[in-house]
Design a protein around this motif. Structure first.
Motif, PDB file in Angstrom:
ATOM      1  N   GLU A 156      27.801 121.345  20.885  1.00 36.26           N
ATOM      2  CA  GLU A 156      28.690 120.454  20.583  1.00 36.26           C
ATOM      3  C   GLU A 156      29.107 119.239  21.641  1.00 36.26           C
ATOM      4  N   GLY A 183      28.119 115.638  22.017  1.00 34.06           N
ATOM      5  CA  GLY A 183      29.152 114.491  22.172  1.00 34.06           C
ATOM      6  C   GLY A 183      30.284 114.663  21.012  1.00 34.06           C
ATOM      7  N   THR A 184      30.314 115.746  20.534  1.00 34.88           N
ATOM      8  CA  THR A 184      30.997 115.834  19.181  1.00 34.88           C
ATOM      9  C   THR A 184      32.165 117.003  19.311  1.00 34.88           C
ATOM     10  N   ASP A 238      34.889 116.766  20.922  1.00 35.80           N
ATOM     11  CA  ASP A 238      36.341 116.369  21.077  1.00 35.80           C
ATOM     12  C   ASP A 238      36.896 115.926  19.309  1.00 35.80           C
ATOM     13  N   VAL A 239      35.652 115.327  18.742  1.00 37.61           N
ATOM     14  CA  VAL A 239      36.033 114.944  17.398  1.00 37.61           C
ATOM     15  C   VAL A 239      36.123 116.348  16.592  1.00 37.61           C
ATOM     16  N   LEU A 240      35.410 117.230  17.088  1.00 36.99           N
ATOM     17  CA  LEU A 240      35.778 118.507  16.196  1.00 36.99           C
ATOM     18  C   LEU A 240      36.944 119.058  16.556  1.00 36.99           C
ATOM     19  N   PHE A 241      37.256 119.271  17.660  1.00 38.82           N
ATOM     20  CA  PHE A 241      38.567 119.880  17.969  1.00 38.82           C
ATOM     21  C   PHE A 241      39.855 119.210  17.689  1.00 38.82           C
ATOM     22  N   LEU A 242      39.551 117.749  17.184  1.00 33.52           N
ATOM     23  CA  LEU A 242      40.578 117.128  16.500  1.00 33.52           C
ATOM     24  C   LEU A 242      41.122 117.443  15.152  1.00 33.52           C
ATOM     25  N   THR A 243      40.149 118.057  14.555  1.00 35.56           N
ATOM     26  CA  THR A 243      40.387 118.733  13.165  1.00 35.56           C
ATOM     27  C   THR A 243      41.153 120.003  13.401  1.00 35.56           C
TER      28      THR A 243
END
Lengths: 343, 276
Positions: free
Chosen positions: B95, B99-100, B102-107
């Motif tokens: 991830e 580059g995903t 941070d957006v994943l850990f924002l969920t």
């Protein structure tokens, strides 16, 4: 009414890492020397009202992205805290994450081998949305950014502007009250950037009444979009107000803009020595040809103009245009830091 | 914890992974081809020095195993181990690479559920490998399975897979911390293959090295599968292998879960989670 976002002495420091030297030298250095620290966010105090479009303006490395990452809980502060939608970023990170939508600029943050619709469906599920709720919402969002016609194409086939529009609606999928937009027009062509700016201002702020914190290093973008702006440099907020207020803070200064060629690098320091000149910013368009723009801040343009031209001409500078201009946010930044935003 | 929420997270990651997997034709081809040379390598290292009958006789007399039986089970478990270690352990690093992260850990989705879904989705490839290896052996070696308890086989297989996912969860934190997941996973491959007895009986190792085998869950998984598939063992016969396997699973999952939390906390402090 409490603010939508409030930071209280928010501070973040990182250990400066260097890749200089071999791995052994680095290991020895790590053991024998005290680590150097960089303060990315330095006691920042901000209040952003509900429905406000607030800008963080500053050069690269000023601390804008670190501020956003602190506010969305991707980083934890070393000192101070912040409240987002009434929730503390340290004590209630899950509530904060549910309240914010984060959109970053650039190509990353999407699965390129999935379609736009698949990407959105994936993130909706990760936000605990059931498919029967998220599917109509996805259709609506795709239509909103005019991607509905290409929703079932893989993201790798998208242009940069299309990816950015997809980023925006990915940030909106769970209908957050607050949007954190980190350089949303970074690297976009002017037409695509305009589409994003219009969408942010018109749809998100005016129609959907979202609270928006936007970081940018484009002064025109901040000027056009933001209700208020905080100018940030080296992690510190050095100016705060509406674009008009910030420009007004320089109203007593005259600003002279000169476009010239054969400009030596020493021109900046030579002009700064002239009495009555407070700031000079020199930026080269073509350093080989010495083609550059000079912005000069002075209290009385008329009295210093002859000496300016004389100094430049005596150094062989060819002046193409010289005019007195209205201050921009760039001038505000120059006035506050002595540097141009791009430096 | 809401089961509905965990199911949605699991479903999202599982389906995304399948979609990504089928979008790369090279992955599909590699998945089909990979078991064949590995199996051939494991077998021909014996057939290069002696006939199949002679090797089988020696193995049977000394260790109660046949050549093909030993190789099949070893190869199956080793392939599963590799697949699950990479897919679970390396998933967060992947991830980051895409580059995903941070957006994943924002969920608000659970990290542990994400990891479990990453591991279990890779079993789609794993299932093909199991089938492929048995088919190849049937055609090439005419292997006879002596299964008396299919439930015992199913329990052993499922237990093995869960144990291997737990190993992946445990390593996921290390991989994030080091940012050298590929190198770490690669460096683990050869020692695991050696100590767990993929291509030879663990009993053939010197006593001191056999102790090392005892701290590797793969060893117990291979041993339990060999017993159920080839020696006609039932549940009671493999309890000695299954119990350590469950213990490993519990320890790896428990430690992995807390390690992941610590690592995420640390990464949020020093900002290292989002750096390549």
């Amino acid at each position: 009414m409490s603010p939508a976002v409030e930071t209280l002495d928010l501070t973040k420091t990182f250990v400066k890492k260097t890749l200089k030297g071999s791995i052994f030298k680095r290991m020895i250095r790590r053991v024998t020397t005290k680590p150097e620290h960089v303060t990315a966010v330095d006691h920042v105090n901000l209040q952003i009202g509900e429905g406000e479009l607030f800008g963080l303006l500053g050069p690269n490395g000023a601390g804008k992205t670190s501020t956003i990452k602190l506010l969305c809980t991707l980083l934890v502060p070393d000192q101070g805290t912040a409240k987002v939608n009434g929730y503390d970023i340290v004590k209630e990170p899950n509530k904060v994450r549910e309240s914010v939508g984060v959109v970053t600029g650039g190509e990353r943050g999407l699965y390129w081998r999935l379609t736009a619709r698949e990407n959105l469906l994936f993130f909706a599920r990760m936000y605990d949305m059931s498919d029967h709720v998220s599917k109509p919402k996805i259709d609506e969002l795709l239509k909103l950014v005019e991607l509905d016609g290409r929703a079932d194409e893989t993201v790798e086939k998208y242009s940069r502007g299309m990816k950015q529009r997809l980023h925006l609606i990915r940030g909106l999928i769970h209908d957050p009250a607050i949007l954190l937009l980190d350089e949303p027009t970074l690297g976009l062509d002017p037409a695509s950037a305009r589409v994003i700016r219009d969408f942010v201002k018109q749809r998100l702020q005016r129609e959907q009444k979202k609270t928006i914190l936007l970081t940018t290093h484009y002064m025109d973008e901040a000027d056009q979009l933001c209700d208020r702006i905080a100018i940030i440099d080296n992690g510190k907020v050095i100016g705060l107000g509406t674009p008009a207020e910030l420009k007004k803070s320089l109203s007593q200064a005259d600003i002279i803009q000169i476009n010239a060629s054969k400009v030596p690098e020493a021109a900046e320091s030579l002009l700064k020595n002239i009495e009555g000149i407070s700031e000079v910013a020199l930026s080269f368009d073509d350093s080989d040809a010495g083609r550059a723009q000079l912005r000069i801040h002075t209290m009385d343009a008329e009295s210093v103009l002859p000496e300016i031209t004389q100094t430049l001409v005596s150094k062989g500078v060819k002046i193409h245009a010289l005019q007195e201009i209205e201050p921009t946010l760039e001038d505000v930044f120059i006035g506050l830091t002595g540097r141009k935003l791009r430096d | 914890m809401s089961l509905g929420k965990e199911w949605r997270t699991f479903n999202a990651v599982f389906r995304r992974n399948l979609r990504l997997f089928t979008s790369y034709s090279t992955w599909l081809i590699a998945t089909i081809i990979w078991p064949i040379p590995l199996l051939a390598m494991n077998i021909y290292q014996y057939l290069g020095v002696a006939s199949s009958r002679s090797v089988s006789t020696t193995l049977s007399q000394n260790y109660g195993l046949t050549l093909s039986g030993m190789i099949i089970v070893g190869t199956v478990v080793y392939l599963l181990y590799n697949r699950l270690l990479w897919s679970t352990g390396n998933s967060l690093q992947t991830e980051r690479w895409m580059g995903t992260i941070d957006v994943l850990f924002l969920t608000p989705a659970s990290r542990l559920t994400m990891l479990l879904a990453n591991g279990l989705s890779s079993l789609v490839e794993g299932a093909w490998w199991i089938v492929a290896i048995f088919l190849l052996n049937w055609f090439i070696f005419g292997i006879q399975l002596t299964v008396t308890s299919w439930p015992a086989v199913a329990i052993t297989l499922v237990s093995t897979m869960i144990a291997l996912v737990a190993v992946g969860v445990f390593f996921a934190s290390f991989f994030i911390l080091s940012r050298a997941a590929d190198q770490m996973a690669s460096s683990l491959q050869a020692p695991i293959r050696f100590f767990s007895g993929v291509a030879f009986p663990v009993a053939a190792l010197p006593q001191a090295l056999q102790f090392v085998s005892l701290v590797i869950p793969v060893t117990f998984a291979i041993s339990a599968l060999r017993a159920t598939l080839l020696s006609g063992g039932g549940i009671v016969d493999i309890l000695n292998q299954l119990l350590p396997l469950y213990l490993f699973t519990a320890v790896f999952l428990f430690v992995g879960y807390f390690l992941l939390r610590i690592v995420e906390k640390r990464a949020k402090k020093d900002g290292s989670l989002y750096q390549m």
